[in-house]
Design an enzyme around this catalytic site. Structure first.
Site, PDB file in Angstrom:
ATOM      1  N   CYS A 329       0.779  -1.238   0.000  1.00 46.75           N
ATOM      2  CA  CYS A 329       0.000   0.000   0.000  1.00 46.75           C
ATOM      3  C   CYS A 329       0.813   1.293   0.000  1.00 46.75           C
ATOM      4  CB  CYS A 329      -1.034  -0.004   1.117  1.00 46.75           C
ATOM      5  SG  CYS A 329      -0.617  -1.002   2.530  1.00 46.75           S
ATOM      6  N   ARG A 358       7.819 -10.648   4.991  1.00 48.34           N
ATOM      7  CA  ARG A 358       7.473 -10.425   6.383  1.00 48.34           C
ATOM      8  C   ARG A 358       8.282 -11.387   7.232  1.00 48.34           C
ATOM      9  NH1 ARG A 358       0.844  -9.994   5.841  1.00 48.34           N
ATOM     10  NH2 ARG A 358       0.905  -8.266   4.356  1.00 48.34           N
ATOM     11  N   GLN A 376       1.295 -10.893  -3.110  1.00 47.75           N
ATOM     12  CA  GLN A 376      -0.118 -10.602  -2.863  1.00 47.75           C
ATOM     13  C   GLN A 376      -0.746 -10.180  -4.184  1.00 47.75           C
ATOM     14  OE1 GLN A 376       0.385  -7.534   0.204  1.00 47.75           O
ATOM     15  NE2 GLN A 376      -0.924  -8.789   1.493  1.00 47.75           N
ATOM     16  N   ASP A 378      -2.721  -7.998  -4.988  1.00 45.80           N
ATOM     17  CA  ASP A 378      -3.255  -6.810  -4.351  1.00 45.80           C
ATOM     18  C   ASP A 378      -3.960  -5.905  -5.353  1.00 45.80           C
ATOM     19  OD1 ASP A 378      -3.558  -5.264  -2.139  1.00 45.80           O
ATOM     20  OD2 ASP A 378      -1.410  -5.200  -1.678  1.00 45.80           O
ATOM     21  N   HIS A 380      -5.574  -1.654  -5.093  1.00 46.59           N
ATOM     22  CA  HIS A 380      -6.077  -0.516  -4.334  1.00 46.59           C
ATOM     23  C   HIS A 380      -7.092   0.190  -5.195  1.00 46.59           C
ATOM     24  CE1 HIS A 380      -1.918  -1.165  -2.670  1.00 46.59           C
ATOM     25  NE2 HIS A 380      -2.728  -1.446  -1.673  1.00 46.59           N
ATOM     26  N   LYS A 459     -13.857  -4.391   7.409  1.00 42.35           N
ATOM     27  CA  LYS A 459     -13.470  -5.261   6.292  1.00 42.35           C
ATOM     28  C   LYS A 459     -14.431  -6.430   6.121  1.00 42.35           C
ATOM     29  CE  LYS A 459     -10.528  -8.173   9.151  1.00 42.35           C
ATOM     30  NZ  LYS A 459      -9.359  -9.015   9.258  1.00 42.35           N
ATOM     31  N   HIS A 505      -8.619  -1.762  -0.043  1.00 38.05           N
ATOM     32  CA  HIS A 505      -7.427  -2.575  -0.125  1.00 38.05           C
ATOM     33  C   HIS A 505      -7.981  -3.991  -0.256  1.00 38.05           C
ATOM     34  CE1 HIS A 505      -3.218  -3.116   1.281  1.00 38.05           C
ATOM     35  NE2 HIS A 505      -3.676  -4.331   1.427  1.00 38.05           N
TER      36      HIS A 505
END
Length: 636
Positions: A329, A358, A376, A378, A380, A459, A505
């Site tokens: 992000c 991570r 990911q 991902d 946005h 979420k 997200h």
RNA sequence: GCCGACGUAACUCAGUUGGUAGAGUAGCUGAUUCGUAAUCAGCAAGUCAGCGGUUCGACUCCGCUCGUCGGCUCCA
């Protein structure tokens, strides 16, 4: 005279104060045998307790989920009793029911898994004895005396304020317990101790290390057998085993928790990603990419430096501190700010298959399911507040399309504002209502997890269910009200004023690596044609036909069909067997007959063989299944 | 990170009370040239995770390190 009302509004009167068991027996002996507890005013009570006033009752039976929980809790007592028999110095702490069975945390020296067998044997004796569970209410002082040698129980008792303190006795065994319990231990028809592990008292590393013994139990031996079968089936499908056998990926000491994908694994990976790109393009997404390593200043601005630092890998370059991204992000924020936006540009759906790292605890790593480096899928989505509902709905529909493609079903969970959170009440309300509106439009039931949202926004989590019925949280749609603020994002509204966009997200596969592992287990290695690494294997029946097989391979590869030739000097039988056990969907044997007639003989994984298929017909059929990404095994 | 178990050939595993390693599969070579789920024979392959210690001698015993696996959220 006691008047009892049943769920169907039937009424029965009793002279004395009947026990739940007596009421159940008044319906029928058979019914009573299947009763576990009685429910009065939303409270579950033991069947042995007398009911002293008029009441509406319903019975919890062996068919109810609540009944199974009671059984398992009672099983925990039986296990504890057995442990005390074998280890008289052990001290009991708590023994709750969990999703998949029960456990008891016990203060005792570590024991090995072999010791579970002896405990099981003890438990069998207790079950056979059909000991009844009896409840006894005591004062706090009495309780403190009874458990004076057990500091854990004393701690628990001292925490009980207004509640009644109850003990449960079965045979010679007494435990502090809220109850209720099954009428007698004989109802535990099938049980098994599963594993043993360390656990801390109150989950606190600073407190005593206890032994946690896990078990499972059922009212019916058959169900236990099914459960054991499921575990065995899951073991067979273990993606770590299949990944090695099918040559898909591997792990190495040189990079713990970071998978190496082999050529075959990458074929699958790329098929997954191609599919993802197709769907996202159709759904109006653009694709972006941000760097893997970014300056510390960015992480300070995003708040990660403060909140997520223990999980981040860092490095110093030219005396500047950098961090490898654990999330995409912040980079996405920088991207957004590269130009000025009008409300007409929104919603902006920017996808990124970003590689994040991570630093997970070493003990938490587990195959592809828990790694330290992963991608990911991902995206946005930047939008105006009134676009929330529609955009969230769009994500849900996209997720549905994608999961369906793999034959996966799913359920939804909404998580609302947690205690520790940022933002104004009105913002949270607007955001949560937006999610609820989207869920209502979508029309599928969902679970609400009150207070389980992220600190920056509510979420929706999407939990998929695999072929064995196991669920996995993969997708998530999170509203983020913090980052747009921290990075001062804006767009020009119709009113010519600056406005703050709302950001979604979201991920659908979640972690590509983990989703890959889930698919390996879901399909048990038998992937659909479009996904499988080797789609076609050519088996020349003797070595003279190798060159001809190569020719066919070339023409199939011209159509991007993934193809191999097994040229080894082995018998046809053997090559077929190996192709089958490696789950290659299309096995083509090539002999002189095929060469002369210019046809193919095709064997599918169901063991069926179809001969005389022309090359054109074969390619057409195969390409059809690949292009449509079907789940069919019967391709011919 | 913590607790426990484990780490032997590319893979799956065996290895008796400490006397420096063995099988099946895969691989390679040869014979066989085969029509729908395992042809036969031979060969090669291991610093027994790594480092240190005890011992005349360590895969075996002890310590440390690394890695893998099962847990570590579920409140009587």
């Amino acid at each position: 005279m006691i008047t009892i009302t049943f769920p169907d509004n039937a009424i029965k009167q009793f002279d004395d104060t009947p026990t739940g068991m007596q009421i159940a027996q008044s319906i029928s002996e058979g019914f009573a045998r299947n009763c576990v507890a009685v429910k009065i005013k939303d409270r579950l009570l033991d069947l042995s307790l007398p009911i002293s006033e008029d009441a509406s009752v319903s019975f919890i039976t062996t068919n109810d989920a609540a009944g199974l929980e009671i059984l398992r809790h009672s099983s925990a007592h039986v296990m504890a009793e057995a442990v005390l028999k074998l280890y008289p110095d052990a001290r009991l702490t708590i023994g709750p029911v969990v999703e998949d069975g029960f456990y008891y945390d016990i203060d005792m020296p570590p024991i090995s898994e072999e010791a579970l067998g002896a405990i099981e044997t003890e438990m069998k004796n207790i079950v056979t004895a059909k000991n009844t569970f009896t409840r006894q209410v005591v004062s706090k002082d009495e309780a403190l005396t009874i458990f004076k040698d057990n500091p854990f129980k004393l701690e628990l008792i001292n925490e009980l304020v207004d509640q009644e303190i109850s003990l449960y006795r079965n045979g010679n065994f007494i435990d502090l317990c809220r109850g209720p319990h099954i009428p007698h231990t004989g109802m535990i028809k099938g049980f098994k101790l599963l594993k043993i592990s360390g656990a801390y008292w109150r989950a606190d590393q600073a407190r005593e290390q206890l032994q946690r013994l896990y078990g499972i139990s059922f009212f019916d031996k058959k169900q236990l057998n099914q459960y054991v079968h499921l575990i065995e089936e899951a073991k067979k499908r273990d993606h770590r085993k299949l990944g090695t056998r099918l040559d898909l990926f591997s792990f190495h000491d040189e990079a713990a928790g970071m998978p190496f994908f082999h050529a075959k694994g990458m074929d699958m990976w790329n098929s997954l990603l191609d599919y993802w790109r197709d769907e996202h393009k159709s759904a109006g997404y653009v694709e972006t990419k941000t760097p893997v390593m970014l300056n510390r200043k960015l992480w300070e601005q995003s708040g990660h430096w403060e909140n997520y630092r223990e999980n981040m890998y860092t490095s110093v370059i030219d005396e500047e501190e950098y961090a490898i991204k654990p999330m995409n992000c912040p980079g996405g924020m920088i991207l957004y700010k590269t130009k000025a936006y009008s409300y007409r540009d929104l919603p902006l759906r920017a996808g990124e298959v970003g590689l994040v790292h991570r630093h997970e605890l070493s003990g938490a790593l587990s195959g592809l399911f828990r790694v330290r480096a992963f991608h990911q899928d991902d995206a946005h989505i930047f939008m105006t507040p009134d676009q929330i509902g529609e955009e969230v709905l769009g994500v849900l529909k996209l997720a549905e399309r994608i999961y369906k493609r793999f034959g996966l079903t799913f359920h939804l969970e909404l998580s609302t504002r947690p205690k520790k959170s940022i933002g104004a009440d009105s913002q949270w309300e607007e955001a949560t209502n937006g999610l609820k509106a989207a869920l209502a439009d979508y029309g599928q039931d969902y679970v609400i997890n009150e207070g389980d949202g992220a600190f920056y926004g509510p979420k929706i989590d999407i939990h998929i269910k695999d072929a064995l019925g196991r669920t996995w949280q993969c997708g998530t749609v999170q509203l983020d009200m913090a980052l747009p603020e921290r990075f001062d994002l804006s767009y020009k509204g119709q009113d010519n004023e600056k406005h703050r966009p709302i950001m979604i997200h979201r991920v659908i596969y979640g972690s590509m690596e983990r989703f890959f592992g889930i698919l390996v287990e879901h399909f048990a290695g038998r992937f659909p044609l479009w996904l499988t690494p080797v789609q076609v294997i050519l088996l020349p029946i003797n070595q003279e036909l190798s060159d001809y097989a190569d020719q066919i391979k070339k023409s199939l590869e011209a159509h991007r069909i993934r193809c191999e030739v097994d040229k080894r000097n082995e018998t046809l039988k053997k090559k077929i067997r190996e192709a089958q056990v490696n789950y290659i969907p299309l096995i083509i044997t090539i002999g002189d007959k095929e060469k002369e007639t210019n046809t193919l003989s095709v064997r599918t994984l169901d063991g069926k063989v179809k001969m005389g298929i022309s090359m054109d017909a074969f390619v057409e059929q195969v390409l059809h299944h690949i292009k449509e990404r079907t789940l069919d095994e019967a391709i011919f």
